[in-house]
Design an enzyme around this catalytic site. Structure first.
Site, PDB file in Angstrom:
ATOM      1  N   LYS A  73      -0.559  -5.221  -5.040  1.00  0.00           N
ATOM      2  CA  LYS A  73      -1.066  -4.061  -4.297  1.00  0.00           C
ATOM      3  C   LYS A  73      -2.136  -4.407  -3.262  1.00  0.00           C
ATOM      4  O   LYS A  73      -2.242  -3.740  -2.243  1.00  0.00           O
ATOM      5  CB  LYS A  73      -1.596  -2.993  -5.258  1.00  0.00           C
ATOM      6  CG  LYS A  73      -0.494  -2.305  -6.029  1.00  0.00           C
ATOM      7  CD  LYS A  73      -1.056  -1.191  -6.888  1.00  0.00           C
ATOM      8  CE  LYS A  73       0.064  -0.449  -7.586  1.00  0.00           C
ATOM      9  NZ  LYS A  73      -0.421   0.772  -8.221  1.00  0.00           N
ATOM     10  N   ASN A  94       0.641   0.763  -2.451  1.00  0.00           N
ATOM     11  CA  ASN A  94       1.723   0.798  -3.434  1.00  0.00           C
ATOM     12  C   ASN A  94       3.072   1.147  -2.805  1.00  0.00           C
ATOM     13  O   ASN A  94       4.101   1.064  -3.455  1.00  0.00           O
ATOM     14  CB  ASN A  94       1.408   1.745  -4.596  1.00  0.00           C
ATOM     15  CG  ASN A  94       1.503   3.206  -4.208  1.00  0.00           C
ATOM     16  OD1 ASN A  94       1.425   3.571  -3.041  1.00  0.00           O
ATOM     17  ND2 ASN A  94       1.657   4.054  -5.191  1.00  0.00           N
ATOM     18  N   ASP A 109      -0.594   6.727  -5.069  1.00  0.00           N
ATOM     19  CA  ASP A 109      -1.046   6.919  -6.453  1.00  0.00           C
ATOM     20  C   ASP A 109      -1.938   8.151  -6.588  1.00  0.00           C
ATOM     21  O   ASP A 109      -1.707   9.013  -7.431  1.00  0.00           O
ATOM     22  CB  ASP A 109      -1.811   5.696  -6.965  1.00  0.00           C
ATOM     23  CG  ASP A 109      -0.918   4.516  -7.286  1.00  0.00           C
ATOM     24  OD1 ASP A 109       0.269   4.734  -7.599  1.00  0.00           O
ATOM     25  OD2 ASP A 109      -1.405   3.378  -7.229  1.00  0.00           O
ATOM     26  N   GLY A 132     -11.402   5.023 -16.403  1.00  0.00           N
ATOM     27  CA  GLY A 132     -10.673   3.880 -15.887  1.00  0.00           C
ATOM     28  C   GLY A 132     -11.296   3.405 -14.593  1.00  0.00           C
ATOM     29  O   GLY A 132     -12.018   4.137 -13.921  1.00  0.00           O
ATOM     30  N   ALA A 133     -11.023   2.149 -14.266  1.00  0.00           N
ATOM     31  CA  ALA A 133     -11.594   1.567 -13.052  1.00  0.00           C
ATOM     32  C   ALA A 133     -10.585   0.707 -12.305  1.00  0.00           C
ATOM     33  O   ALA A 133     -10.950  -0.048 -11.428  1.00  0.00           O
ATOM     34  CB  ALA A 133     -12.822   0.731 -13.415  1.00  0.00           C
ATOM     35  N   GLY A 134      -9.306   0.844 -12.651  1.00  0.00           N
ATOM     36  CA  GLY A 134      -8.278   0.047 -11.998  1.00  0.00           C
ATOM     37  C   GLY A 134      -7.850   0.650 -10.676  1.00  0.00           C
ATOM     38  O   GLY A 134      -8.470   1.584 -10.149  1.00  0.00           O
ATOM     39  N   GLY A 135      -6.766   0.120 -10.138  1.00  0.00           N
ATOM     40  CA  GLY A 135      -6.271   0.552  -8.842  1.00  0.00           C
ATOM     41  C   GLY A 135      -5.893   2.017  -8.795  1.00  0.00           C
ATOM     42  O   GLY A 135      -6.202   2.723  -7.821  1.00  0.00           O
ATOM     43  N   ALA A 136      -5.235   2.520  -9.830  1.00  0.00           N
ATOM     44  CA  ALA A 136      -4.846   3.933  -9.848  1.00  0.00           C
ATOM     45  C   ALA A 136      -6.092   4.824  -9.903  1.00  0.00           C
ATOM     46  O   ALA A 136      -6.165   5.853  -9.221  1.00  0.00           O
ATOM     47  CB  ALA A 136      -3.910   4.228 -11.007  1.00  0.00           C
TER      48      ALA A 136
END
Length: 151
Positions: A73, A94, A109, A132-136
């Site tokens: 990504k 994405n 996303d 959460g702290a990810g890409g999404a």
């Protein structure tokens, strides 16, 4: 017999590692059939060191776009001609679409999450916690901020 049968479908797909667990192929192929779109969607397992070659291959074969999943990504960005506004803000892509000869990186996303949220609740004026702290999560945070500021 039909005279206008076209045996050359549009090609789209996904570049990911791993790819075998990605059910997107089933959803997209079903949508193509439902809407009578002459297109195919291919799940492609692409090692990070082969991402540039996969993109060159997609271009050479006339693909009209592809999705990127883990771990591509962010790595895909240097291979694209432009970024859409959300991808530029999020710093990750994405979805890649071909517009003429240009390959444009988008990030859907957060848009998908926001659209689903708006069905049950207008986010304007709300305090929202993201776990959460990810890409999404980053994509959702950006789209929520834009929606709250723009709405």
């Amino acid at each position: 017999m039909q005279d206008n049968i076209d045996f050359l479908p549009f090609i789209t797909g996904s570049f990911a590692k791993p790819a075998s667990e990605n059910p997107t192929v089933m959803m997209i192929e079903a949508a193509y059939r439902y809407h009578s779109i002459n297109a195919r969607y291919l799940n492609c397992e692409v090692e990070p060191m082969h991402l540039a070659d996969a993109i060159k291959g997609a271009k050479a074969m006339g693909w009209i776009g592809f999705n990127c999943s883990i771990p591509h990504k962010i790595a895909v960005v240097p291979y694209l001609d432009e970024l859409g506004s959300s991808a530029r803000l999020i710093g990750a892509v994405n979805t890649v679409v071909r517009r003429g000869d240009l390959w444009i990186g988008e990030n859907t996303d957060g848009k998908g999450f926001l659209k689903a949220l708006e069905i049950i609740e207008d986010p304007k004026g709300k305090c929202i916690t993201i776990f959460g702290a990810g890409g999404a999560a980053r994509a959702i945070a950006v789209e929520l901020a834009l929606a709250i500021l723009i709405l």
